[in-house]
Design an enzyme around this catalytic site. Structure first.
Site, PDB file in Angstrom:
ATOM      1  N   THR A 138      12.097  32.019  24.751  1.00 24.83           N
ATOM      2  CA  THR A 138      13.419  32.432  24.559  1.00 24.83           C
ATOM      3  C   THR A 138      13.530  31.316  23.991  1.00 24.83           C
ATOM      4  O   THR A 138      13.285  30.494  23.356  1.00 24.83           O
ATOM      5  CB  THR A 138      14.248  32.849  25.693  1.00 24.83           C
ATOM      6  N   ASP A 139      14.947  32.080  23.795  1.00 22.52           N
ATOM      7  CA  ASP A 139      15.845  30.955  22.640  1.00 22.52           C
ATOM      8  C   ASP A 139      16.072  29.540  23.561  1.00 22.52           C
ATOM      9  O   ASP A 139      15.908  28.753  23.068  1.00 22.52           O
ATOM     10  CB  ASP A 139      16.954  31.401  22.334  1.00 22.52           C
ATOM     11  N   CYS A 140      16.913  29.767  24.530  1.00 21.71           N
ATOM     12  CA  CYS A 140      17.457  29.020  25.485  1.00 21.71           C
ATOM     13  C   CYS A 140      16.016  28.126  26.268  1.00 21.71           C
ATOM     14  O   CYS A 140      16.347  27.148  26.609  1.00 21.71           O
ATOM     15  CB  CYS A 140      18.487  29.545  26.028  1.00 21.71           C
ATOM     16  N   TYR A 141      14.897  28.807  26.679  1.00 19.10           N
ATOM     17  CA  TYR A 141      13.520  28.308  26.952  1.00 19.10           C
ATOM     18  C   TYR A 141      12.635  28.290  26.331  1.00 19.10           C
ATOM     19  O   TYR A 141      11.626  29.395  26.904  1.00 19.10           O
ATOM     20  CB  TYR A 141      13.255  28.752  28.161  1.00 19.10           C
ATOM     21  N   PRO A 142      12.675  27.401  25.454  1.00 15.91           N
ATOM     22  CA  PRO A 142      11.461  27.949  24.383  1.00 15.91           C
ATOM     23  C   PRO A 142       9.828  27.916  24.934  1.00 15.91           C
ATOM     24  O   PRO A 142       8.790  28.257  24.025  1.00 15.91           O
ATOM     25  CB  PRO A 142      11.384  27.007  23.116  1.00 15.91           C
TER      26      PRO A 142
END
Lengths: 402, 136
Positions: A138-142
């Site tokens: 994800t954007d915050c957990y790349p």
């Protein structure tokens, strides 16, 4: 003579509490009578050490750099899959989880040599555990992949949380068919070749407090060699089960959900266990202290194996087909004699629950209390009792309409 | 040359009705000592034998047994208990065909009599904490 938990704790702090095990109390009550025994004894300690499939642990492994969202991804500990449907770096490892490549019962009977229970034991033993993870990013957990060793010393939390432990009484399993049956109650030989039981009987926690008068939510206990607490009643809690005149259930009845910090537990009290042809599980050591608040409570703790009956169930037909039939009842005294009579046949008995270890647990807990290291807690809520009307329901299947 | 070996015979259900041991004596001149037998017609059976005779005949006897479909397991191994792993539950007690496991009545400790063990290996997989180890 009514005592309070506060008064008992005061005696424990002063090192003056009289503590005996649930085995020792039987003879003391016989010798001195209930009244005198209840006056003298402050705490009775119980114990059990049995395979308990409703066991598992929540782990928070800490955030990697860059971050990875394990939640919703796939995570393995030593190749055993764990549950990830929770927060970003929290996982739950269940006792019965199996590696994806375990052949299960494809080669019957499957051996199930390694599973979730084994991982929990190795974790508690301080061994490095291999974590492999795949996430969607994800954007915050790349990050999408993670492979690392983890150790119980380094991760944030390791919480044992068992949703069903310490069954109050259990079936005695036999096999009426003409072939071997591999069950969670062990290997059952054909034609009543053996009878397997699984309870510490007179030492078992809930059999010493049949109506849950002292054990409740918040009760501090011995759990896996460390300290734990009763978190709730366990799943399938069935207080309305058939009971004897002494109040003791004659069928599987109450259960406990328990919780505790895995980091202070010990591998000898959380043992990865394999049931041939059935699966993996965890053998858990639990000890519950019972405060002797009244004569009535002492009378319950003085129950002996002769006063506890268990149903004999055929695991070749009645159990798998969920038929209610039982083949009779036997006492734990009979079971421990090594032979029981079923349908007129002399059947040798085996136990899956270690009585030797149950005695050891009750003795360790006694020592902790005697030394003033372990104070009793007041339950914050009772477990549902007979009056709750709660009974364990079977599944009623309903067709799914298109 | 004479040989004497301990073997475990696993009978499939269709074989339990047949006079197998009788043929070992009659056709191959072997002698036997039954250590343990659990054989009923129409069911899976288990027979632990000490089989003795002249080497040539012994080999012929074993060949005959193999051809009947009986599974033969040799006992030239060893079973030991990992004391650190044993939880003394007692699941092994009724599994062992030679009663090598027994409970100490007072402590409920599970005792393992190595001398009674015939190394059939049944306890190895039936032991929940996997404390029994088979050495080859």
């Amino acid at each position: 003579m009514a005592k309070t938990i506060a008064e008992i704790n005061e005696k424990i702090r002063k090192g003056k509490a009289v503590v005996v095990t649930a085995e020792e109390v039987i003879d003391i009550a016989k010798e001195k009578g209930i009244r005198k025994a209840a006056e003298e004894i402050d705490v009775v300690t119980t114990g059990t050490f049995s395979p308990m499939c409703g066991s598992g642990a929540f782990l928070n492994i800490g955030h990697s750099k860059p971050r990875i969202k394990l939640g919703g991804g796939k995570v393995y500990l030593n190749d055993v899959p764990v549950y990830t449907g929770i927060a970003a770096v929290d996982v739950f490892i269940g006792a019965t989880a199996l590696p994806d490549d375990d052949p299960r019962n494809k080669f019957y009977p499957g051996e199930f040599n390694y599973g979730g229970g084994s991982v929990i034991q190795e974790l508690v033993a301080g061994k490095d555990i291999r974590l492999t993870a795949a996430a969607y990013g994800t954007d915050c957990y790349p990050r999408k992949k993670l492979e690392t060793l983890i150790n119980i010393r380094d991760i944030n939390e390791a919480i044992l949380f068992d949703v069903r432990n310490a069954y109050q009484n259990y079936n005695v399993a036999v096999n009426l068919s003409d072939k071997v049956r591999y069950t969670y109650m062990g290997v059952l030989k054909p034609n009543l070749g053996n009878a397997n039981y699984c309870s510490a009987g007179q030492l078992s926690p809930l059999l010493n407090d049949p109506y849950y008068k002292t054990i409740g939510v918040g009760t501090k206990i011995f759990l896996g060699g460390g300290i734990g607490y009763v978190a709730w009643h366990g799943t399938q809690h069935n207080p309305t089960a058939l009971r004897g005149d002494n109040g003791v259930p004659r069928r599987g009845a109450g259960t406990l959900a328990v919780i505790g910090d895995l980091k202070q537990m010990k591998p000898e009290w959380l043992v990865g266990t394999s049931m041939l042809g059935y699966g993996c599980t965890l053998t858990v050591g639990i000890g519950v202290p019972i405060p002797i608040l009244s004569e009535e409570i002492l009378r319950y703790t003085a129950v002996s194996d002769a006063g506890i009956l268990a149903p004999v169930v055929d695991y070749s037909e009645a159990y798998p087909q969920r038929e209610p039939d039982i083949l009779g009842e036997v006492s734990y005294a009979e079971l421990k004699s090594g032979h029981i009579k079923v349908q007129g046949k002399d059947v040798p008995t085996s136990s899956l629950s270690s009585y030797l270890k149950a005695v050891e647990i009750a003795s360790i807990l006694r020592k902790w209390i005697e030394k003033g290291e372990f104070l009793l807690t007041e339950p914050v809520a009772p477990l549902p009792g007979v009056e709750s009307g709660i009974s364990s329901k079977p599944l009623k299947e309903r067709p799914i309409a298109e | 040359m004479n040989v004497s070996r301990r073997i475990v015979l696993h009978f499939p259900p269709n074989m339990t009705g047949q006079p197998v041991v009788c043929r070992l004596v009659k056709d191959f001149g072997l002698t036997f000592n039954i250590i343990r037998a659990s054989v009923s017609p129409g069911q899976e059976g288990l027979l632990i034998l000490e089989l003795s005779g002249e080497r040539k005949n012994y080999d012929k006897g074993i060949k005959y047994l193999t051809e009947t479909g009986i599974e033969i397991q040799s006992l030239s191994q060893d079973v030991v208990r990992d004391e650190a792993k044993c939880t003394h539950c007692g699941a092994c007690i009724t599994i062992c065909p030679t009663e090598a496991f027994a409970l100490e009545p007072k402590t409920r400790k599970v005792l393992f009599d190595h001398n009674k063990c015939v190394v059939c290996g049944l306890c190895v997989k039936a032991c929940p904490p996997r404390a029994m180890i088979l050495y080859f």
